[in-house]
Scaffold this motif. Structure first.
Motif, PDB file in Angstrom:
ATOM      1  N   ARG A   4       0.876  -1.188   0.000  1.00  0.00           N
ATOM      2  CA  ARG A   4       0.000   0.000   0.000  1.00  0.00           C
ATOM      3  C   ARG A   4       0.903   1.224   0.000  1.00  0.00           C
ATOM      4  NH1 ARG A   4      -5.237  -0.190   1.003  1.00  0.00           N
ATOM      5  NH2 ARG A   4      -5.282   1.806   2.102  1.00  0.00           N
ATOM      6  N   ILE A   5       0.975   1.843  -1.177  1.00  0.00           N
ATOM      7  CA  ILE A   5       1.855   3.013  -1.314  1.00  0.00           C
ATOM      8  C   ILE A   5       1.031   4.288  -1.142  1.00  0.00           C
ATOM      9  CG2 ILE A   5       3.446   4.249  -2.849  1.00  0.00           C
ATOM     10  CD1 ILE A   5       3.911   1.565  -4.305  1.00  0.00           C
ATOM     11  N   GLY A   6       1.533   5.174  -0.296  1.00  0.00           N
ATOM     12  CA  GLY A   6       0.905   6.480  -0.154  1.00  0.00           C
ATOM     13  C   GLY A   6       1.744   7.529  -0.861  1.00  0.00           C
ATOM     14  N   VAL A   7       1.097   8.320  -1.728  1.00  0.00           N
ATOM     15  CA  VAL A   7       1.827   9.360  -2.455  1.00  0.00           C
ATOM     16  C   VAL A   7       1.344  10.718  -1.959  1.00  0.00           C
ATOM     17  CG1 VAL A   7       2.387  10.320  -4.725  1.00  0.00           C
ATOM     18  CG2 VAL A   7       2.004   7.850  -4.475  1.00  0.00           C
ATOM     19  N   TYR A   8       2.265  11.525  -1.457  1.00  0.00           N
ATOM     20  CA  TYR A   8       1.890  12.837  -0.935  1.00  0.00           C
ATOM     21  C   TYR A   8       2.649  13.930  -1.682  1.00  0.00           C
ATOM     22  CZ  TYR A   8      -0.369   9.881   2.331  1.00  0.00           C
ATOM     23  OH  TYR A   8      -1.185   8.906   2.840  1.00  0.00           O
ATOM     24  N   LEU A  44       3.860  20.123   3.771  1.00  0.00           N
ATOM     25  CA  LEU A  44       4.085  18.860   4.479  1.00  0.00           C
ATOM     26  C   LEU A  44       5.119  18.946   5.601  1.00  0.00           C
ATOM     27  CD1 LEU A  44       4.141  15.934   1.872  1.00  0.00           C
ATOM     28  CD2 LEU A  44       2.679  16.103   3.895  1.00  0.00           C
ATOM     29  N   CYS A  45       6.084  19.864   5.451  1.00  0.00           N
ATOM     30  CA  CYS A  45       7.151  19.929   6.449  1.00  0.00           C
ATOM     31  C   CYS A  45       6.719  20.669   7.710  1.00  0.00           C
ATOM     32  CB  CYS A  45       8.392  20.585   5.842  1.00  0.00           C
ATOM     33  SG  CYS A  45       8.092  22.284   5.350  1.00  0.00           S
ATOM     34  N   SER A  46       5.534  21.293   7.669  1.00  0.00           N
ATOM     35  CA  SER A  46       5.064  22.027   8.852  1.00  0.00           C
ATOM     36  C   SER A  46       4.639  21.025   9.923  1.00  0.00           C
ATOM     37  CB  SER A  46       3.869  22.903   8.469  1.00  0.00           C
ATOM     38  OG  SER A  46       2.802  22.076   8.043  1.00  0.00           O
ATOM     39  N   GLY A  47       4.419  21.520  11.119  1.00  0.00           N
ATOM     40  CA  GLY A  47       3.971  20.657  12.214  1.00  0.00           C
ATOM     41  C   GLY A  47       2.693  19.932  11.825  1.00  0.00           C
ATOM     42  N   ASP A  48       1.747  20.685  11.226  1.00  0.00           N
ATOM     43  CA  ASP A  48       0.480  20.100  10.778  1.00  0.00           C
ATOM     44  C   ASP A  48       0.720  19.041   9.722  1.00  0.00           C
ATOM     45  OD1 ASP A  48      -1.101  21.529  12.399  1.00  0.00           O
ATOM     46  OD2 ASP A  48      -1.866  22.934  10.867  1.00  0.00           O
ATOM     47  N   GLY A  49       1.627  19.377   8.810  1.00  0.00           N
ATOM     48  CA  GLY A  49       1.915  18.472   7.694  1.00  0.00           C
ATOM     49  C   GLY A  49       2.484  17.154   8.189  1.00  0.00           C
ATOM     50  N   LEU A  50       3.414  17.238   9.132  1.00  0.00           N
ATOM     51  CA  LEU A  50       4.048  16.016   9.642  1.00  0.00           C
ATOM     52  C   LEU A  50       3.041  15.166  10.411  1.00  0.00           C
ATOM     53  CD1 LEU A  50       7.438  17.617  10.691  1.00  0.00           C
ATOM     54  CD2 LEU A  50       7.108  15.980   8.846  1.00  0.00           C
ATOM     55  N   ILE A  67       7.082  10.997  -1.124  1.00  0.00           N
ATOM     56  CA  ILE A  67       6.844  12.407  -0.836  1.00  0.00           C
ATOM     57  C   ILE A  67       7.425  13.241  -1.964  1.00  0.00           C
ATOM     58  CG2 ILE A  67       7.385  14.321   0.732  1.00  0.00           C
ATOM     59  CD1 ILE A  67       7.296  12.230   3.012  1.00  0.00           C
ATOM     60  N   ALA A  68       6.546  13.929  -2.668  1.00  0.00           N
ATOM     61  CA  ALA A  68       6.995  14.812  -3.751  1.00  0.00           C
ATOM     62  C   ALA A  68       6.998  16.205  -3.172  1.00  0.00           C
ATOM     63  CB  ALA A  68       6.059  14.696  -4.942  1.00  0.00           C
ATOM     64  N   ALA A  69       8.174  16.768  -2.991  1.00  0.00           N
ATOM     65  CA  ALA A  69       8.264  18.072  -2.339  1.00  0.00           C
ATOM     66  C   ALA A  69       9.543  18.776  -2.765  1.00  0.00           C
ATOM     67  CB  ALA A  69       8.198  17.891  -0.833  1.00  0.00           C
ATOM     68  N   CYS A  70      10.306  19.221  -1.763  1.00  0.00           N
ATOM     69  CA  CYS A  70      11.535  19.964  -2.040  1.00  0.00           C
ATOM     70  C   CYS A  70      12.714  18.998  -2.165  1.00  0.00           C
ATOM     71  CB  CYS A  70      11.774  20.942  -0.904  1.00  0.00           C
ATOM     72  SG  CYS A  70      11.708  20.140   0.706  1.00  0.00           S
ATOM     73  N   THR A  71      13.931  19.555  -2.188  1.00  0.00           N
ATOM     74  CA  THR A  71      15.115  18.705  -2.245  1.00  0.00           C
ATOM     75  C   THR A  71      15.234  17.874  -0.965  1.00  0.00           C
ATOM     76  OG1 THR A  71      17.508  18.707  -2.102  1.00  0.00           O
ATOM     77  CG2 THR A  71      16.442  20.783  -1.599  1.00  0.00           C
ATOM     78  N   VAL A  77      15.468  14.228   6.405  1.00  0.00           N
ATOM     79  CA  VAL A  77      15.653  13.706   7.763  1.00  0.00           C
ATOM     80  C   VAL A  77      14.353  13.834   8.564  1.00  0.00           C
ATOM     81  CG1 VAL A  77      16.919  14.055   9.911  1.00  0.00           C
ATOM     82  CG2 VAL A  77      18.117  14.185   7.723  1.00  0.00           C
ATOM     83  N   LYS A  78      13.693  14.985   8.390  1.00  0.00           N
ATOM     84  CA  LYS A  78      12.431  15.256   9.082  1.00  0.00           C
ATOM     85  C   LYS A  78      11.369  14.227   8.677  1.00  0.00           C
ATOM     86  CE  LYS A  78      10.914  19.888  10.210  1.00  0.00           C
ATOM     87  NZ  LYS A  78      10.442  21.184   9.666  1.00  0.00           N
ATOM     88  N   PHE A  79      11.274  13.991   7.372  1.00  0.00           N
ATOM     89  CA  PHE A  79      10.259  13.055   6.885  1.00  0.00           C
ATOM     90  C   PHE A  79      10.594  11.626   7.291  1.00  0.00           C
ATOM     91  CE2 PHE A  79       9.504  16.493   3.616  1.00  0.00           C
ATOM     92  CZ  PHE A  79       8.288  16.891   4.162  1.00  0.00           C
TER      93      PHE A  79
END
Lengths: 640, 326
Positions: A4-8, A44-50, A67-71, A77-79
């Motif tokens: 089950r892959i989740g794509v965000y 996604l990197c915000s507190g809410d996002g995490l 996770i499609a986002a920044c570099t 590390v956060k994710f």
């Protein structure tokens, strides 16, 4: 069980949201095999996002996440941590960069969307093949070996010697203090160097958890960061460090007299000697190469004169083995030999000396007790300093010669106010906050500076020495050459013992000039002071302290060391033992298992660079998290 | 019970693979005893129509050597595929493309021009080159199409197993035949040879230095290699590290380096690229920091014909497959 892959897909506020049609991507990837969820999020990197991400992983029972986002350099590390907190192995998450590599590289929204879409598909392809990786930890040895007892090594020793940690200081010469102990006054503070370092020397010698091995060298090093075993050869001193009280009674009667290398050949010493007055530890050494006894003659004059029975002719070299977690090399440097450049007349004319020789002439613990004099014992009335000796040949500016020459000029001027001084320089290198001032003061004192370039010749005319440059000739009593700083002769041997690289100039190579200037390619081995490149005292001390700090933060007594998880591994069933990878590994992590006749990776040394993987001719070497299958799946996603 | 039927066929090849079967010596009698050879153009007088007359899958196994270069070869192997239970790609050419596969650095036109027009020993004043159709008074003559690109057998038909080598050695052939007869076959698609590369069994492995570095590249004719030393240590490019073992080290024992006829190990997609990567990695590696760009170029330039060297047996099966013609 089905994956089950989740794509965000993160909008990064307007950064991605305004430039990429996030909705299209989400809709497009929903239909891909094993994709259970595809959603977008504003940040996604915000507190809410995490929090959202962690809930999604749990609620949707995700087995893999894209996770499609920044570099990934920014928040991977956060994710990864968020995945771990949600119970998902962090290596089952793949980030793909749709901000720097898509949103920010084109104003064309449809092109950016198309590219981002292919990136997300590539990441889905890849993540399907990713494997859980468990981090490994090893027990460590908190003790540290420091090689070289100059200022950099001393600083490292004192910073490291704490509760629950021993430091072993290995020094090649009979005394500690390095070059600094042989200087009189040092820039920019113009402080008496031996006085400045004396408390440190005493502390090192007396501190309980520092064990000092002088007249010793490292012979062999095996193991890796956290667990090295080092063999130290303690050369026979023939004088007991415990019994000797340093009374000097043995020197005088010794019948042998040889040139004293610690005074740059300006004085003589006996076969039993202390390098210079006040050198520490205050225990002499018998020089085997020159002592009559070791040449087969009957002589025991020194022993007869020793009231403390400290002399033992049967002393032998000893090999001492120590386990340490890290190694600091602080083996220092030496000066380029001006004899290689005959135009400077060094070795030909008595009164052409090197800066180090002038240092010794000026030193109160030197051959003349600090009297600056010509070969004939007279005071010089005029002097010339020639800078940049060997700079062109070495191919680099040593960066400290201008300052040590200026220092000497000031010191000479203080002792001999009447002396006329001419400085022949190419470019003045005066980079620090105090240095320009010293130059100005020199000019104010009437010291002449002549921009000669490297075109300087030294000839003689009777008693006088003529320094010629660009048609100009100046007659002086003494010429002082400022040679370039070069690696110590044993740098090569030590590099071989440790299997660490040297740079083009022969100094130990730092791992990264700017970001890791005191680390080496071999984890746990640090290079500080001028063995890594020419340096002044302050910089050498700073590096010694910095490396010590790095070790203190990593090798904590009682704690384990976490290893790199994405290491390479060699498949025993495929490796044919061709040895190609062994020479290539920049971290010496690969060796040959002579029984199995294959290559093996030491996971404690491997940093997962992948060099062995790309060179391995059979595909036996495999990089965890960067397998051939994963990379090809990713490429197929992009070029489909 | 009837004996299983076996066929042998050849495509673009040199005939060495046929010799390899003969090289079984007395063992061929065991084979003949166990099986019925129903088709073998080089040795037995059966025709295409005999094969066509067989039922689908009637032949238990066809051993097919040679690369696919012409329309006729394609037609024949497709026919054999239909009639056979198993297809074994026999030898380097059908496995990887082999030496005929080096023709993929050219195409039909450039090959025909060379062969029929510009070769010094050719006298062809009218510039005649083969045509698929030629009209003669008696009617129309036809020739099969000569393709631009040489293909491996598995790029043309589905292949069950591979017997590598130029040519496959008798022991591997016998092992394969025995495995087929006994039904002890590995997973479909397997290469019927050991998994490790040649260094594993190379007699020179013991004395090889732990740190390999090539300072100067030598071609085999330039020196007489020390028969005890690893070829790489002597600067001779040997593809042993990148080539599957099982050949019996025939070249090595003749004091010649490996040229890669057994193809790559199972984890390697492109033998030539891997070989290039491995060799390039150890070129001058010991003195790397002292080498200038120019030194590096000089060293690399000592490799004459790198494409032909690293892809000697595997060009059609590689990721490159062929040269793109302008």
């Amino acid at each position: 069980m089905a994956e089950r892959i989740g794509v965000y897909v993160c909008k990064c506020g307007p950064n991605i949201g305004d430039k990429v049609d996030v909705g299209t991507i989400v809709n497009k990837v929903r239909g891909i095999k094993d994709v259970a969820v595809a959603k977008s999020h504003n940040l996604l990197c915000s507190g809410d996002g995490l929090k959202f991400l962690k809930e999604e992983i749990k609620n949707e029972k995700l087995s893999r996440v894209v996770i499609a986002a920044c570099t990934p350099k920014q928040y991977e590390v956060k994710f990864m941590r968020a995945c771990e907190e949600a119970g998902l192995n962090p290596y089952l998450m793949q980030m793909t960069n749709i901000r720097e590599q898509c949103a920010w590289v084109t104003p064309d929204k449809s092109a950016a969307t198309e590219k981002a879409k292919s990136f997300v598909i590539a990441a889905i392809n890849r993540v399907s093949l990713q494997e859980s990786i468990e981090k490994k930890e090893i027990d460590i040895q908190p003790d540290v070996l420091v090689v070289g007892g100059g200022v950099a090594g001393l600083e490292a020793c004192l910073s490291l010697a704490q509760k629950n940690r021993k430091v072993y200081l290995v020094e090649k010469s009979p005394c500690i203090g390095g070059l600094t102990a042989r200087f009189e006054e040092v820039y920019p503070t113009m402080e008496c160097a031996p006085c400045m370092i004396a408390p440190e020397l005493q502390e090192v010698l007396q501190k309980e958890n520092i064990e000092t091995f002088t007249y010793s060298e490292i012979e062999e090093v095996v193991g890796s960061f956290g667990n090295f075993t080092v063999k130290v050869k303690k050369k026979a001193r023939y004088v007991s460090e415990e019994a000797c009280i340093g009374c000097d009674a043995c020197f005088e009667p010794c019948p042998v007299e040889v040139s004293n290398e610690y005074d740059e050949g300006l004085s003589t010493r006996k076969a039993i000697y202390l390098p210079f007055a006040g050198s520490l530890p205050n225990v002499p050494v018998i020089d085997e190469d020159n002592c009559k006894r070791f040449k087969g003659e009957e002589c025991s004059i020194c022993k007869e004169n020793c009231s403390f029975d400290a002399i033992n002719f049967d002393d032998e070299d000893r090999i001492i083995e120590k386990d340490v977690g890290a190694i600091i090399l602080a083996t220092g440097s030496t000066l380029f030999d001006p004899k290689e450049l005959p135009q400077y007349g060094y070795g030909k004319y008595d009164n052409v000396v090197t800066a180090m020789q002038l240092e010794r002439l000026n030193a109160s613990n030197g051959p003349t007790g600090g009297k600056i004099q010509l070969k004939n014992g007279k005071e010089p009335k005029s002097m010339a300093f020639v800078y940049c000796v060997g700079r062109k040949e070495k191919g680099y500016c040593s960066g400290i010669c201008c300052m040590y020459s200026l220092t000497l000029a000031h010191l000479v001027k203080e002792k001999l106010p009447g002396v006329k001084m001419h400085n022949f320089y190419t470019d003045l290198c005066l980079p620090k906050k105090e240095h320009q001032k010293m130059y100005k003061e020199a000019v104010e004192k009437g010291i002449e500076f002549i921009r000669s370039g490297e075109n300087v010749t030294v000839t003689d005319e009777g008693e006088k020495i003529i320094v010629g440059t660009n048609g100009k000739k100046i007659s002086v009593d003494m010429v002082v050459l400022a040679p370039a700083v070069e690696p110590n002769v044993d740098t090569e041997k030590i590099a071989e013992v440790l299997d660490i690289p040297r740079d083009d100039q022969g100094f130990f190579a730092e791992e990264h000039t700017l970001m890791k200037p005191f680390a080496t390619a071999l984890e746990g081995v640090f290079v500080v002071g001028s063995c890594q490149g020419p340096k002044d005292i302050g910089d050498a001390v700073a590096q010694g302290g910095a490396a010590a700090g790095r070790i203190l933060s990593k090798l904590i007594p009682g704690e384990k060391l976490e290893l790199e998880a994405k290491v390479s591994e060699i498949n025993e069933d495929l490796c044919s033992g061709c040895n190609i990878c062994i020479v290539l590994c920049p971290y010496s992590a690969i060796s040959r298992d002579t029984e199995k006749k294959i290559s093996v990776v030491d996971e404690t040394l491997c940093r997962g660079c992948g060099t062995c993987v790309s060179a391995c001719p059979t595909g036996a070497a495999r990089a965890k998290h960067f397998t051939k299958e994963q990379i090809f799946a990713e490429i197929k996603g992009v070029v489909r | 019970m009837a004996k299983p039927k076996v066929a042998f066929y050849w495509n673009a090849s040199c005939g060495g693979c046929e010799e390899a079967v003969i090289d079984l010596n007395e063992d061929i009698l065991k084979v003949v005893e166990a099986v019925d050879i129903v088709f073998w153009p080089v040795a037995l007088d059966f025709k295409k129509k005999d094969v066509e007359a067989m039922g689908d899958g009637e032949i238990a196994v066809s051993f097919i050597n040679g690369a696919i270069r012409t329309e006729e070869q394609e037609e024949m192997v497709k026919l054999l595929r239909k009639k056979s239970g198993l297809i074994v790609a026999f030898g380097s050419c059908s496995h990887l493309g082999g030496i005929p596969g080096l023709a993929n650095f050219w195409d039909r036109e450039t090959i025909f021009t060379r062969v029929y027009k510009t070769v010094p020993s050719t006298a062809n004043p009218n510039g005649i080159v083969p045509q698929q159709k030629t009209n003669v008074p008696e009617g129309e003559l036809t020739l099969p199409e000569f393709y631009d690109t040489v293909k491996t057998l598995d790029q043309t038909i589905d292949v069950d197993y591979y017997l590598p080598g130029c040519a496959p050695p008798p022991d591997l052939i016998m092992n394969a035949v025995t495995a087929i007869l006994e039904g002890k076959l590995p997973e479909k698609g397997a290469v019927l040879a050991p998994e490790k590369s040649l260094c594993d069994t190379c007699p020179r492995g013991e004395k090889k230095p732990e740190k390999l570095s090539i300072k100067e590249i030598k071609r085999p004719y330039e020196i007489i290699p020390d028969p005890e030393k690893c070829f790489l240590e002597e600067g001779i490019i040997c593809l042993g590290p990148v080539t599957r073992s099982g050949c019996g080290e025939r070249c090595i024992n003749a004091n010649m380096p490996c040229r890669g006829c057994f193809g790559p190990t199972k984890e390697v997609i492109d033998q030539g690229a891997k070989g290039l990567s491995a060799i390039a990695s150890i070129l001058g590696v010991e003195d790397e920091e002292k080498m200038t760009e120019e030194d590096t170029k000089k060293l690399i330039d000592q490799i004459v014909d790198p494409a032909g060297l690293f892809y000697m047996y595997s060009l059609p099966s590689s990721l490159l497959k062929r040269k793109r013609m302008a």
